[in-house]
Enzyme design. Structure first.
Site, short mmCIF file in Angstrom:
data_model
loop_
_atom_site.label_atom_id
_atom_site.label_comp_id
_atom_site.label_asym_id
_atom_site.label_seq_id
_atom_site.Cartn_x
_atom_site.Cartn_y
_atom_site.Cartn_z
CD GLU A 92 -3.43 -2.47 7.47
OE1 GLU A 92 -2.32 -2.69 7.00
OE2 GLU A 92 -4.07 -1.42 7.24
N GLY B 182 2.88 -1.13 4.23
CA GLY B 182 2.93 0.28 3.88
C GLY B 182 4.36 0.70 3.59
N GLY B 183 4.99 1.35 4.58
CA GLY B 183 6.33 1.92 4.42
C GLY B 183 7.34 1.02 3.73
CB SER C 207 5.34 -1.82 11.89
OG SER C 207 5.00 -0.46 12.14
CG HIS D 214 -5.68 2.01 5.39
ND1 HIS D 214 -5.22 2.98 6.24
CD2 HIS D 214 -4.68 1.12 5.24
CE1 HIS D 214 -3.98 2.67 6.59
NE2 HIS D 214 -3.62 1.55 5.99
N GLY E 79 2.64 2.26 10.77
CA GLY E 79 3.60 3.34 10.59
C GLY E 79 4.34 3.71 11.87
CD GLU F 141 -2.68 5.60 6.81
OE1 GLU F 141 -2.72 5.63 5.57
OE2 GLU F 141 -1.74 5.09 7.46
CG ASN G 291 -1.64 1.26 1.48
OD1 ASN G 291 -1.73 2.10 0.59
ND2 ASN G 291 -2.18 1.43 2.68
CD1 TRP G 292 3.17 1.06 -3.18
CD2 TRP G 292 3.31 2.49 -4.89
NE1 TRP G 292 3.82 0.43 -4.21
CE2 TRP G 292 3.92 1.27 -5.27
CE3 TRP G 292 3.27 3.53 -5.82
CZ2 TRP G 292 4.48 1.08 -6.53
CZ3 TRP G 292 3.83 3.35 -7.08
CH2 TRP G 292 4.43 2.13 -7.42
CE LYS G 293 0.05 3.35 4.78
NZ LYS G 293 0.13 3.44 6.23
P1 PGA Z 1 2.95 0.33 7.60
O1 PGA Z 1 1.48 0.54 6.99
O2 PGA Z 1 3.48 -0.96 7.02
O3 PGA Z 1 3.73 1.53 7.13
O4 PGA Z 1 2.80 0.25 9.07
C1 PGA Z 1 0.60 -0.54 6.84
C2 PGA Z 1 -0.71 -0.05 6.26
O5 PGA Z 1 -1.13 1.06 6.63
O6 PGA Z 1 -1.35 -0.72 5.43
#
Ligand code: PGA
Length: 251
Positions: free
Chosen positions: A167, A234-235, A213, A95, A173, A97, A9-11
């Site tokens: 999640e 994500g990251g 993470s 998600h 993050g 966010e 997930n590149w956000k």
């Molecule tokens: P993260 O994000 O790996 O940066 O913690 C995961 C996500 O939000 O899908």
């Protein structure tokens, strides 16, 4: 039995040029991987060039969100059939966010999920508790309620087309991953809720991803758990070498 799915997930990261270069590099790095599915979810603007960069690759593409109507006067939104028509095959739904910053609720998650199924877009439905909820001992209540409301009206026939992502909000993050045991505990609970909703067989076909993470140094232990069928990253999915290592988890 369940083919693992490793999803990035590149956000809201990368320019178009960076997106295409990254995608070409990733496709080269994982060209030999066959026993697990690989997905990247760039910002929607880049779906077309990214899909184009993957014509000879098995890496799949998804969007990070969709709106529930097929078309209409909804400025700024994109629909599930639109996403599907550009070559996207998955959509991340609900998600944390989006729940936190864009007023997503279990009800809107449900509407988006139904729109995905109608358009043959595989929904990745995200659930997870906040730190406060975990500390209050409410994790399973929260996750159970998100699933019950979010999956309302989905038939057992459609169940195998669902992907769930657990999640924990406190792990996203933050560098604080859930321990594999703690994640497995919630994944097993999710599986039992899915069995209650859809019955044993359909529930066993649903992939449950862990997210929060995920890194090269914790993926192996996470993937060793019975009910962890993949990861939503994500990251660490923004860097080709680290995402490749995650894709090549041992196990
Ligand atoms: P993260 O994000 O790996 O940066 O913690 C995961 C996500 O939000 O899908």
């Amino acid at each position: 039995m369940r083919k693992a799915l490793i999803a990035g997930n590149w956000k809201m990261f990368k320019t178009e040029e960076e997106a295409v270069l990254f995608t070409e590099e990733l496709a080269r790095r994982v060209a030999d991987v066959q026993d697990r599915e690989i997905l990247i979810c760039p910002p929607s603007l880049y779906i077309y060039p990214v899909v184009h960069a993957l014509v000879d690759s098995s890496v799949m593409v998804g969007v990070q969100n969709i709106f529930w109507e097929d078309q209409g006067a909804f400025t700024g939104e994109i629909s599930a059939p639109m996403a599907r028509s550009t070559g996207a095959r998955f959509a991340v739904i609900g998600h944390s966010e989006r729940r936190q910053y864009f007023a997503e609720t279990d009800d809107t998650v449900n509407k988006r999920l139904m729109a995905c199924l109608k358009a043959s877009l595989t929904p990745i439905v995200c659930v997870g508790e906040s730190l406060e909820e975990r500390e209050a001992g409410r994790t399973l209540d929260v996750v159970g309620s998100q699933l019950g409301k979010g999956l309302k009206g989905v038939s057992a026939k459609d169940a195998p087309h669902l992907v769930i992502a657990y999640e924990p909000v406190w792990a996203i993050g933050t560098g604080k991953t859930a321990t594999p045991q703690l994640a497995q505990e919630v994944h097993a609970f999710i599986r039992s809720v899915l069995k209650g909703i859809f019955g044993e067989k359909p529930a066993l076909a649903i992939r449950i991803l862990y997210g929060g993470s995920v890194k090269p140094d914790n993926i192996d232990d996470l993937m060793a758990q019975a009910d962890i069928d993949g990861a939503l990253v994500g990251g660490a999915s923004l860097d080709a070498a680290s995402f490749e290592r995650i894709i090549r988890y041992k196990g």
